[in-house]
Design a protein around this motif. Structure first.
Motif, PDB file in Angstrom:
ATOM      1  N   THR A   1      25.366  16.108  29.672  1.00 26.33           N
ATOM      2  CA  THR A   1      25.790  17.494  29.445  1.00 26.33           C
ATOM      3  C   THR A   1      26.910  17.557  28.413  1.00 26.33           C
ATOM      4  OG1 THR A   1      25.182  18.042  31.715  1.00 26.33           O
ATOM      5  CG2 THR A   1      26.636  19.577  30.573  1.00 26.33           C
ATOM      6  N   TYR A   2      27.879  16.681  28.549  1.00 22.39           N
ATOM      7  CA  TYR A   2      28.989  16.654  27.597  1.00 22.39           C
ATOM      8  C   TYR A   2      28.487  16.352  26.176  1.00 22.39           C
ATOM      9  CZ  TYR A   2      33.295  15.344  25.261  1.00 22.39           C
ATOM     10  OH  TYR A   2      34.334  15.271  24.367  1.00 22.39           O
TER      11      TYR A   2
ATOM     12  N   ASN B   1      26.602  19.386  24.830  1.00 25.07           N
ATOM     13  CA  ASN B   1      27.570  20.444  24.496  1.00 25.07           C
ATOM     14  C   ASN B   1      28.302  20.121  23.198  1.00 25.07           C
ATOM     15  OD1 ASN B   1      26.938  21.979  26.737  1.00 25.07           O
ATOM     16  ND2 ASN B   1      28.691  21.296  27.938  1.00 25.07           N
ATOM     17  N   SER B   2      28.689  18.878  23.028  1.00 24.43           N
ATOM     18  CA  SER B   2      29.440  18.472  21.836  1.00 24.43           C
ATOM     19  C   SER B   2      28.595  18.500  20.571  1.00 24.43           C
ATOM     20  CB  SER B   2      30.000  17.064  22.024  1.00 24.43           C
ATOM     21  OG  SER B   2      30.890  17.026  23.103  1.00 24.43           O
TER      22      SER B   2
ATOM     23  N   TYR C   1      27.322  25.356  25.806  1.00 28.27           N
ATOM     24  CA  TYR C   1      28.395  25.387  26.796  1.00 28.27           C
ATOM     25  C   TYR C   1      27.808  25.278  28.199  1.00 28.27           C
ATOM     26  CZ  TYR C   1      31.181  26.904  22.863  1.00 28.27           C
ATOM     27  OH  TYR C   1      31.810  26.966  21.658  1.00 28.27           O
TER      28      TYR C   1
ATOM     29  N   LYS D   1      27.272  24.240  31.960  1.00 27.00           N
ATOM     30  CA  LYS D   1      28.158  23.945  33.084  1.00 27.00           C
ATOM     31  C   LYS D   1      27.322  23.714  34.325  1.00 27.00           C
ATOM     32  CE  LYS D   1      32.126  26.522  31.480  1.00 27.00           C
ATOM     33  NZ  LYS D   1      33.078  27.566  31.747  1.00 27.00           N
TER      34      LYS D   1
ATOM     35  N   TRP E   1      23.638  27.617  30.926  1.00 23.26           N
ATOM     36  CA  TRP E   1      24.493  28.454  30.081  1.00 23.26           C
ATOM     37  C   TRP E   1      23.679  29.633  29.575  1.00 23.26           C
ATOM     38  CZ3 TRP E   1      24.972  28.293  24.304  1.00 23.26           C
ATOM     39  CH2 TRP E   1      25.951  29.184  23.853  1.00 23.26           C
TER      40      TRP E   1
ATOM     41  N   ASP F   1      23.586  32.143  26.847  1.00 23.53           N
ATOM     42  CA  ASP F   1      24.092  32.467  25.519  1.00 23.53           C
ATOM     43  C   ASP F   1      23.805  33.952  25.254  1.00 23.53           C
ATOM     44  OD1 ASP F   1      24.818  32.676  22.879  1.00 23.53           O
ATOM     45  OD2 ASP F   1      23.386  31.186  22.136  1.00 23.53           O
TER      46      ASP F   1
END
Length: 154
Positions: A31-32, A35-36, A41, A43, A62, A64
């Motif tokens: 997930t990180y 996201n990066s 985003y 969660k 997320w 959007d």
């Protein structure tokens, strides 16, 4: 006399796009990384996806609102500890069993479900995910070919 009510399949809007991701990263690390690298985003949802009392799959999402796209990262694997009865000297044994959300795609570690994305943006995310160093590969899947498609609708 009992009445049976059925909801028509036409009632559901189950059209979505799906990205299969092969990686040995843990769910939080995946997930990180997404996201990066992808500008999302995601969660962790308050509740995991439970198919059975013992089967639980992690879910990150997320909404959007700016682009009107809903993103969901779902783990395809769930490892459960099982007791195997034994008449031997040491008694019952514990084994680990892997269960899959989409059984016909056991090789996939994660699915990124995308609701209402346009094709160019969708394909761009596939390219971005493939650039993550710990991702072996990522590719779109035709959802119409999946037998367990209903497991992804929640």
């Amino acid at each position: 006399m009992l009445t049976t009510h059925k909801i028509s399949a036409d009632f559901y809007d189950d059209s979505f796009k799906l990205i299969a991701i092969h990686s040995n990263l843990e769910d939080y690390a995946m997930t990180y990384a997404i996201n990066s690298n992808c500008g999302l985003y995601l969660k962790r949802m308050a509740k995991d996806l439970h198919l059975d009392e013992n089967l639980s799959f992690s879910v990150f999402d997320w909404d959007d609102e700016m682009n009107d796209i809903y993103w969901t990262l779902i783990s395809n694997k769930c490892v459960v500890e099982e007791v195997v009865p034994s008449d031997g000297f040491f008694g019952d044994e514990m084994t680990m069993k892997t269960n899959y959300l989409i059984g016909e795609r056991k090789e996939v570690d994660y699915f990124l479900k995308v609701d209402a994305a346009e094709e160019p943006a969708f394909l761009q995310k596939v390219k971005s995910i493939n650039k993550i160093s710990k991702v072996i590969t990522a590719y779109p899947i035709d959802t119409e070919t999946l037998k367990s498609k209903r497991n992804l609708i929640f």
